[in-house]
Design an enzyme around this catalytic site. Sequence first.
Site: not given
Length: 229
Positions: A12, A37, A41, A70, A72, A177
């Site tokens: 990440s 990754h 956010m 990802h 979020m 994760d």
Amino acid sequence: MPIDRTVKIAPSILSADFANFGAEIEAVEAEGADWVHVDVMDGHFVPNLTFGPALCKAIRPHIKTVMDVHLMIAPVDPYIDAFADAGADILTAHLEAGAHTHRTLQAIRGAGVKAGLALNPGTPVEAAAPLLDLCDLVCVMTVNPGFGGQKFIRTQVEQITKLRKMIGDRPVHIEVDGGVDPNTAPMVVEAGADVLVAGSAVFRGGSVSDPAPYGENIRAIRASLAGRA
């Protein structure tokens, strides 16, 4: 179609040097990363604010493996095309981010990107059952999303085991994760995970000028999986 279930390590970049993302990505890939990754956010769905489509587009030329994004964020749907256009290979949305997750997964696939579904620690994996045929990946969070460096939630291992049985022979990856390191990686792989997101456990001790520790950290995770991966 069958998929490659050999274990992949996805560092990440939340734990990388923010001032030097391109070089950090090239260094960690050269040291053995399988995927990269990217934790997006929004300061709303999770209590932190990180990256958007512009950053993803800027780092895309530096990623030679898989760009695993990802999301979020909530809402998700208005941003799918922007992240797809930025070059994401996989877009993962949270089941908890909206009321119409089925439509979100359809939209991700419709944008020409592989679709991932993430589940928070408070969400039972059974909630994913009606959505599995639209998924290329299911991400089980083993920390509460929002920050790197958190402690691994061990009760999630049982959830991974349940999910592995639910997936059966579907071509769906199980990603984990949160808190992944040489101590926790064997547990989640034994339970059925095949993509391991690791931030501080990979980037700890290294830098662009001294990337060797990245490789040492990745190899330590792989070594912990001897006989499992």
